[in-house]
Design an enzyme around this catalytic site. Structure first.
Site, PDB file in Angstrom:
ATOM      1  N   ASP A 106      23.220  50.543  -8.392  1.00 11.97           N
ATOM      2  CA  ASP A 106      22.360  50.066  -7.318  1.00 11.97           C
ATOM      3  C   ASP A 106      21.373  49.070  -7.933  1.00 11.97           C
ATOM      4  OD1 ASP A 106      21.182  49.634  -4.893  1.00 11.97           O
ATOM      5  OD2 ASP A 106      20.974  51.731  -4.349  1.00 11.97           O
TER       6      ASP A 106
ATOM      7  N   GLU B  13      15.108  51.675   3.745  1.00 17.46           N
ATOM      8  CA  GLU B  13      14.988  52.399   2.469  1.00 17.46           C
ATOM      9  C   GLU B  13      13.680  53.195   2.396  1.00 17.46           C
ATOM     10  OE1 GLU B  13      16.467  50.296  -0.935  1.00 17.46           O
ATOM     11  OE2 GLU B  13      17.689  48.978   0.298  1.00 17.46           O
TER      12      GLU B  13
HETATM   13  C1  BGC Z   1      20.141  49.822  -1.672  1.00 17.76           C
HETATM   14  C2  BGC Z   1      21.639  49.737  -1.508  1.00 17.76           C
HETATM   15  C3  BGC Z   1      22.069  48.314  -1.278  1.00 17.76           C
HETATM   16  C4  BGC Z   1      21.553  47.464  -2.408  1.00 17.76           C
HETATM   17  C5  BGC Z   1      21.969  46.019  -2.319  1.00 17.76           C
HETATM   18  C6  BGC Z   1      19.597  48.796  -2.646  1.00 17.76           C
HETATM   19  O1  BGC Z   1      18.208  48.733  -2.617  1.00 17.76           O
HETATM   20  O2  BGC Z   1      19.796  51.122  -2.102  1.00 17.76           O
HETATM   21  O3  BGC Z   1      22.049  50.550  -0.439  1.00 17.76           O
HETATM   22  O4  BGC Z   1      23.451  48.254  -1.171  1.00 17.76           O
HETATM   23  O5  BGC Z   1      20.132  47.522  -2.424  1.00 17.76           O
HETATM   24  O6  BGC Z   1      21.307  45.343  -1.349  1.00 17.76           O
END
Ligand code: BGC
Length: 611
Positions: A303, A490
């Site tokens: 991630d 998030e």
């Molecule tokens: C998130 C992921 C996402 C990634 C790319 C991260 O902050 O946890 O779910 O796919 O960013 O954007």
């Protein structure tokens, strides 16, 4: 003349040779190598030609507008993949411009000695949601309420087409989390708190996105976030889960097993820890369980900034194959990994395994043969056929929690309807985070219809809009009050101790809208827009009808089609619905399976019209 015995021996020898020839020619005729075998051979030969720098390059993913100083870096640093998320668009809002941008980058990749093409990744989590004008589906929680695998498959197919039309071939979806604490800001990205529902819909999503990988509209799917993202204490994004390995295996791993069975091309590791071990560095779960145990042969992708955040090369040794080397991580990642290989801290076998997995997906998807986006797909973005499916998803995702005296469906004989609440005329609010921008939008976006638009379309009488319940209309037949959460993404959506921006209850302002109208004696229908169940026990008592509509996306008019009875309700709760705030403390974590807790509604609850 040879003696008789010798003749026989001669004859037998001849027979033996002829049989041998026959068998070998028969088997060489029959032996047509499978596509997989041919691909593995191609990978072997490519790997044998690659330098360490080229291998590390393949393991690198960057943002095209930030992490590389100019496009030549794609070639100079042998970049394996590009991600687009947050930040400037490839020029105006035109798909052709997006395609042109990625074509340019792809040309850079193809100009290298070995000409290995890039993968283009995007968080298309409810449609190609980074493109203003795409078809935006209900977030997964709504798809979990609809619980219709065929619909999930169709939505995924449409997402794949609209992604390809904007130049992408790899999506970071589906999120297959099983949220055990609704204080988590990402509950809406997941289908359900039920392992069974999640597993079934995961399969449909992966198959819809990838198909057989050879289809012209195939893209690579990603099951994320491996594992325990929704099961942290207090539901904090990137927190720690104390679930035992047995519980993880029983409750959280089945969707991953199903995704692997369906051939998922990638799995993203999670920000959280499991019993204080960071998931990015969790070799037992990544390598032993996922790769060796389940037989996953795709890409394990980190991630965001996973390398610098979770232990540097330890994450590679744990089994991460590709790294989101973003926000300043690029050189640090490439230099440290090279140094570590030269010092034998990371074995070359581990590097080869990672690169093999990345190349495998590139071959399977056919990007070596077709590296460029297809401009003929562009007119399909946001087309009527796609929106019709999204509208069906909106209708099927709505859950009717109360319908006192069958006030619904609304009668066409009514003369005046009042619509209340800013969520009624704001497509951004009804779509949540990951819509047009990372954190979502406040306001309308291209091609979307609002809930108010839909009501006006369906109802022939007078529709009055009282946005903040400041001008109550006393002679209305009914008030449709649309309230709920504003978009978050998030960790921004984590509730924590409840002192932040988001709470487990409706905002006071929104509670007042409902009170204002019920005190006037007007019949009220509440449509709740939210990414999780909220404690609304009092508002459910006050109102005549109450609907959980989740985050429906761009097709707001699907809501009115059900309210006016053109279609029946189908949705069932994908989560149990808490009766009070204190249940959040007891329902989850170690007490989750405490059956003495009585939610207001059990998972699976949902009324319908019984036409
Ligand atoms: C998130 C992921 C996402 C990634 C790319 C991260 O902050 O946890 O779910 O796919 O960013 O954007």
């Amino acid at each position: 003349m040879k003696p008789y015995n010798e003749q026989i021996r001669y004859f037998l020898q001849l027979l033996f040779i002829l049989t041998g020839i026959l068998i070998s020619s028969f088997s060489s005729c029959k032996k047509v190598d499978s596509r997989e075998t041919i691909i593995e051979r191609k990978i072997d030969s490519l790997l044998s030609l690659m330098t360490l720098e080229e291998k590390i390059g393949q393991m690198t993913q960057v943002r095209h507008f930030k992490d590389i100083s100019n496009d030549d870096d794609v070639a100079n640093k042998f970049i394996g993949s590009v991600i687009h998320t947050q930040g400037p668009l490839p020029s105006e809002n035109k798909a052709a411009e997006w395609q042109a941008r990625f074509r340019k980058l792809q040309e850079q990749a193809l100009s290298t000695r070995l000409g290995i093409p890039l993968l283009f990744g995007v968080d298309a989590v409810h449609g190609q949601n980074t493109y203003n004008g795409a078809t935006i589906f209900p977030h997964n929680i709504g798809m979990g309420a609809a619980n219709n695998p065929e619909l999930v498959r169709k939505a995924a197919e449409i997402t794949a087409i609209e992604m390809l039309a904007t130049g992408f071939n790899w999506t970071f979806s589906p999120c297959v989390a099983i949220p055990y604490n609704e204080k988590w800001g990402r509950v809406y990205e997941a289908f359900s708190e039920s392992t069974e529902i999640t597993t079934k819909l995961t399969k449909a999503a992966v198959e819809g996105l990838q198909k057989n990988m050879e289809h012209p509209y195939s893209v690579i799917a990603t099951a994320k976030h491996f594992v325990g993202d929704g099961a942290t204490e207090e539901g904090s994004e990137g927190g720690n889960t104390t679930l035992s390995m047995e519980e993880i295996s029983k409750r959280l791993l089945p969707p991953y097993k199903e995704a692997v069975k369906s051939g998922v091309g990638s799995v993203m590791v999670s920000f959280n820890s499991v019993s204080e071990i960071s998931m990015h560095a969790h070799k037992e779960l990544i390598t032993d369980t996922l790769k060796l145990g389940m037989g996953f042969n795709g890409i394990v992708v980190s991630d965001w900034k996973g390398f610098s955040r979770f232990g540097g090369v330890n994450i590679i040794n744990a089994g991460v194959d590709m790294v989101m080397a973003v926000d300043g991580d690029l050189d640090f990642f490439q230099d440290s990994l090279k140094k570590s290989v030269l010092n034998n801290w990371v074995s070359i076998e581990r590097i080869d395994d990672a690169v093999r997995r990345i190349l495998r997906q590139k071959y399977l998807l056919g990007v070596f043969e077709n590296p460029f986006p297809d401009s003929l797909t562009i007119p399909q973005i946001g087309c009527v056929e796609h929106r019709n499916i999204a509208r069906q998803a909106v209708r099927e995702s709505m859950v009717l929690l109360k319908n006192h005296n069958n006030i619904l469906p609304l009668s066409e004989r009514a003369k005046k309807i009042i619509v209340v609440g800013e969520h009624a005329e704001n497509a951004g609010f009804q779509s949540g985070g990951w819509t047009v921008t990372w954190r979502g939008v406040d306001g309308n976006y291209i091609g979307a219809t609002t809930i108010l638009d839909g009501i006006k379309k369906m109802f022939k009488g007078e529709v009055v809009y009282d946005k903040k319940a400041e001008n109550p209309v006393k002679d209305a037949d009914v008030a449709i009050i649309v309230v709920g959460e504003s978009p978050y993404v998030e960790f921004f959506g984590d509730i924590g101790d409840g002192t932040g921006d988001y709470t487990l209850t409706l905002k006071e302002e929104h509670q007042k809208y409902i009170e204002t109208y019920t005190e006037l004696g007007i019949k009220t229908i509440v449509v709740l827009i939210s990414g999780r169940p909220l404690v609304t026990t009092r508002q459910i008592q006050q109102s005549d009808a109450f609907i959980a509509a989740w985050l429906p996306g761009s097709e707001g008019d699907g809501i009115a089609e059900v309210l006016f009875g053109k279609y029946d309700f189908k949705g069932k709760l994908p989560h149990s619905w808490p009766a009070n705030v204190s249940q959040y403390d007891g329902k989850y974590g170690p007490n989750y399976w405490d059956k003495s807790l009585k939610p207001l509604f059990e998972i699976g609850y949902g009324l319908n019209y019984e036409f």
